[in-house]
Design a protein around this motif. Structure first.
Motif, PDB file in Angstrom:
ATOM      1  N   GLY A  17       0.759  -1.329   0.018  1.00  0.00           N
ATOM      2  CA  GLY A  17       0.054   0.071  -0.123  1.00  0.00           C
ATOM      3  C   GLY A  17       0.788   1.376   0.008  1.00  0.00           C
ATOM      4  N   CYS A  18       2.208   1.276   0.366  1.00  0.00           N
ATOM      5  CA  CYS A  18       3.017   2.312   0.511  1.00  0.00           C
ATOM      6  C   CYS A  18       4.104   2.280  -0.389  1.00  0.00           C
ATOM      7  N   GLY A  19       4.568   1.417  -0.993  1.00  0.00           N
ATOM      8  CA  GLY A  19       5.537   1.048  -1.902  1.00  0.00           C
ATOM      9  C   GLY A  19       6.790   0.972  -1.168  1.00  0.00           C
ATOM     10  N   LEU A  20       7.087   0.649   0.075  1.00  0.00           N
ATOM     11  CA  LEU A  20       8.045   0.555   0.937  1.00  0.00           C
ATOM     12  C   LEU A  20       9.312  -0.629   0.580  1.00  0.00           C
ATOM     13  N   ARG A  21      10.427  -0.317   0.813  1.00  0.00           N
ATOM     14  CA  ARG A  21      11.408  -1.408   0.746  1.00  0.00           C
ATOM     15  C   ARG A  21      11.211  -2.128   1.976  1.00  0.00           C
ATOM     16  N   ILE A  22      11.331  -3.335   2.146  1.00  0.00           N
ATOM     17  CA  ILE A  22      11.237  -4.151   3.204  1.00  0.00           C
ATOM     18  C   ILE A  22      12.010  -3.535   4.568  1.00  0.00           C
ATOM     19  N   SER A  23      13.272  -3.150   4.285  1.00  0.00           N
ATOM     20  CA  SER A  23      13.974  -2.587   5.423  1.00  0.00           C
ATOM     21  C   SER A  23      13.213  -1.184   5.978  1.00  0.00           C
ATOM     22  N   GLU A  24      12.660  -0.326   5.150  1.00  0.00           N
ATOM     23  CA  GLU A  24      12.147   0.500   5.151  1.00  0.00           C
ATOM     24  C   GLU A  24      10.923   0.393   6.337  1.00  0.00           C
ATOM     25  N   ALA A  25       9.986  -0.796   5.700  1.00  0.00           N
ATOM     26  CA  ALA A  25       8.983  -1.080   6.749  1.00  0.00           C
ATOM     27  C   ALA A  25       9.384  -1.597   7.936  1.00  0.00           C
ATOM     28  N   LEU A  26      10.309  -2.450   8.099  1.00  0.00           N
ATOM     29  CA  LEU A  26      10.743  -3.069   9.354  1.00  0.00           C
ATOM     30  C   LEU A  26      11.501  -2.024  10.241  1.00  0.00           C
ATOM     31  N   GLY A  27      12.048  -0.921   9.572  1.00  0.00           N
ATOM     32  CA  GLY A  27      12.601   0.238  10.299  1.00  0.00           C
ATOM     33  C   GLY A  27      11.750   1.313  11.061  1.00  0.00           C
ATOM     34  N   LEU A  28      10.396   1.083  10.849  1.00  0.00           N
ATOM     35  CA  LEU A  28       9.241   1.890  11.443  1.00  0.00           C
ATOM     36  C   LEU A  28       9.460   1.691  12.989  1.00  0.00           C
ATOM     37  N   THR A  29       9.232   2.563  13.622  1.00  0.00           N
ATOM     38  CA  THR A  29       9.192   2.344  15.236  1.00  0.00           C
ATOM     39  C   THR A  29       7.830   2.729  15.725  1.00  0.00           C
ATOM     40  N   GLY A  30       7.642   2.520  16.982  1.00  0.00           N
ATOM     41  CA  GLY A  30       6.754   2.809  17.929  1.00  0.00           C
ATOM     42  C   GLY A  30       6.159   4.384  17.791  1.00  0.00           C
ATOM     43  N   ARG A  31       6.969   5.308  17.458  1.00  0.00           N
ATOM     44  CA  ARG A  31       6.719   6.454  17.191  1.00  0.00           C
ATOM     45  C   ARG A  31       5.670   7.035  16.295  1.00  0.00           C
ATOM     46  N   ALA A  32       5.690   5.711  14.977  1.00  0.00           N
ATOM     47  CA  ALA A  32       5.051   5.905  13.944  1.00  0.00           C
ATOM     48  C   ALA A  32       3.501   5.899  14.345  1.00  0.00           C
ATOM     49  N   LEU A  33       3.015   5.207  15.714  1.00  0.00           N
ATOM     50  CA  LEU A  33       1.767   4.722  15.657  1.00  0.00           C
ATOM     51  C   LEU A  33       0.975   6.097  16.287  1.00  0.00           C
ATOM     52  N   PRO A  34      -0.454   6.202  16.031  1.00  0.00           N
ATOM     53  CA  PRO A  34      -1.169   5.443  14.978  1.00  0.00           C
ATOM     54  C   PRO A  34      -0.536   5.926  13.689  1.00  0.00           C
ATOM     55  N   LEU A  35      -0.423   5.095  12.859  1.00  0.00           N
ATOM     56  CA  LEU A  35      -0.142   5.650  11.550  1.00  0.00           C
ATOM     57  C   LEU A  35      -0.870   6.833  10.876  1.00  0.00           C
ATOM     58  N   PRO A  36       0.042   7.882  10.619  1.00  0.00           N
ATOM     59  CA  PRO A  36      -0.565   9.295  10.265  1.00  0.00           C
ATOM     60  C   PRO A  36      -1.213   9.139   8.675  1.00  0.00           C
TER      61      PRO A  36
ATOM     62  N   HIS B 172       3.774  -6.938  23.043  1.00  0.00           N
ATOM     63  CA  HIS B 172       4.854  -6.289  23.243  1.00  0.00           C
ATOM     64  C   HIS B 172       4.556  -4.682  23.213  1.00  0.00           C
ATOM     65  N   ASP B 173       5.420  -3.984  23.932  1.00  0.00           N
ATOM     66  CA  ASP B 173       5.493  -2.738  23.959  1.00  0.00           C
ATOM     67  C   ASP B 173       5.914  -1.871  22.801  1.00  0.00           C
ATOM     68  N   LEU B 174       5.146  -1.276  22.130  1.00  0.00           N
ATOM     69  CA  LEU B 174       5.421  -0.544  20.938  1.00  0.00           C
ATOM     70  C   LEU B 174       5.553   0.823  20.968  1.00  0.00           C
ATOM     71  N   THR B 175       5.873   1.259  22.119  1.00  0.00           N
ATOM     72  CA  THR B 175       6.073   2.890  22.153  1.00  0.00           C
ATOM     73  C   THR B 175       7.582   3.304  22.102  1.00  0.00           C
ATOM     74  N   GLY B 176       7.716   4.515  21.782  1.00  0.00           N
ATOM     75  CA  GLY B 176       9.228   5.159  21.548  1.00  0.00           C
ATOM     76  C   GLY B 176       9.908   4.563  20.377  1.00  0.00           C
ATOM     77  N   ASN B 177      11.140   4.527  20.645  1.00  0.00           N
ATOM     78  CA  ASN B 177      11.973   4.053  19.447  1.00  0.00           C
ATOM     79  C   ASN B 177      12.050   2.620  19.323  1.00  0.00           C
ATOM     80  N   ALA B 178      11.359   1.830  19.793  1.00  0.00           N
ATOM     81  CA  ALA B 178      11.414   0.315  19.899  1.00  0.00           C
ATOM     82  C   ALA B 178      10.740   0.129  18.613  1.00  0.00           C
ATOM     83  N   PRO B 179      11.306  -0.963  17.717  1.00  0.00           N
ATOM     84  CA  PRO B 179      10.464  -1.580  16.632  1.00  0.00           C
ATOM     85  C   PRO B 179       9.173  -1.419  16.409  1.00  0.00           C
ATOM     86  N   LEU B 180       8.423  -1.280  15.382  1.00  0.00           N
ATOM     87  CA  LEU B 180       6.982  -1.384  15.350  1.00  0.00           C
ATOM     88  C   LEU B 180       6.790  -2.896  15.168  1.00  0.00           C
TER      89      LEU B 180
END
Length: 304
Positions: free
Chosen positions: A155-174, A208-216
């Motif tokens: 849906g966003c055309g991301l590379r897998i490294s980009e998707a897995l690089g998202l952190t809890g700060r992205a929640l909720p997705l804007p 798992h805790d999905l807050t802060g800079n932890a991996p999403l």
């Protein structure tokens, strides 16, 4: 043994690539390996320490000997072309600094190879893949995670490294994500409602805790999700759906681009969304049949 001044020069060139060209660490590692392999061959080839003097005197015969050696040990044409490109770039930089003539190296032609065109999934196949990955896991939160990852890739055309690089700060997705891609280049990517809904569903179930800079996106034990886990769930799903081996996580990125273009999207805009430096790279990521191309042409071409 490679002379210290040449080792120092290589380090300086890599710093130049990193600072001025925005090369990623993966690219830097590849460059270092390519050039060090080349220098190691020249050391064996000449039977002496490889320093700035011998490097400045390299001949076309030396270059052909290196390329023949690489092919002889099984290096493919595509990989050899990449290594040659790195060597040429380093050699051009070094010759500018040291004042020697680089023609013998720069004039060598790369081996020809057939570029593999990406094979995007059909729209129905992409939807079926998203539905099918949910059936692979026994734990509900893992199933929701897999759906979320695949939906974000497509849906966003991301590379897998980009998707897995998202952190809890992205929640909720804007509505808009700022993605840092290759070379640290930042781009803006719209987030479709389906991707936001899939990630929200996963976040509600994840233990798992999905807050802060932890991996999403998390693995079973709570650590960062390994790309191989995404590849594996897609492998199982494509086998069940009867899809070809080309139905990989990266194929979802191809599919994102192709389906946007097929729907009438502008190639330049898609280039921005994918984060490509070159429009030719974007063109290779898209696949539109000739009928669709003629429809776009007929709709856009001025008529008398």
């Amino acid at each position: 043994m490679i002379a210290p001044q040449l080792t120092h020069a290589l380090a300086g060139w890599l710093d130049h690539c990193r600072a001025l060209n925005g090369a990623s660490e993966n690219t830097i590692t590849a460059y270092r390996g390519d050039v060090m392999g080349f220098l190691a061959f020249m050391q064996t080839h000449h039977g002496d320490q490889v320093g700035l003097g011998p490097i400045a005197r390299i001949t076309t015969g030396d270059m052909r000997a290196w390329m023949a050696h690489e092919r002889g040990r099984g290096v493919g044409a595509r990989s050899l072309a990449r290594s040659l490109s790195a060597v040429k770039t380093f050699y051009r930089w070094l010759s500018d600094r040291e004042g020697f003539e680089p023609t013998a190296v720069l004039s060598i032609r790369a081996p020809k190879f057939t570029k593999k065109l990406p094979r995007p999934l059909e729209i129905d196949a992409a939807r079926a893949m998203i539905d099918r990955v949910e059936c692979q896991a026994t734990e509900p939160w893992v199933a929701a995670r897999d759906v979320a990852v695949v939906t974000v890739l497509y849906g966003c055309g991301l590379r897998i490294s980009e998707a897995l690089g998202l952190t809890g700060r992205a929640l909720p997705l804007p509505d808009i994500l700022r993605i840092k891609g290759k070379g640290g280049k930042e781009r803006i990517v719209p987030v479709i409602p389906a991707a936001r809904a899939a990630v929200d569903a996963y976040a509600r179930l994840c233990p798992h805790d999905l807050t802060g800079n932890a991996p999403l996106f998390r693995g079973i034990r709570g650590g960062p999700l390994n790309p191989r886990a995404v590849q594996k769930v897609m492998e199982l799903s494509r086998l069940q759906l009867g899809l070809p081996a080309s139905a990989t996580p990266h194929a979802l990125r191809h599919s994102f681009a192709t389906h946007l273009l097929t729907a009438g999207g502008d190639l330049r805009t898609i280039q921005e969304l994918l984060g490509h430096a070159s429009l030719s790279t974007t063109q290779a990521y898209t696949s539109v049949d000739s009928v669709r191309l003629m429809e776009v042409y007929d709709a856009a071409h001025p008529r008398a």
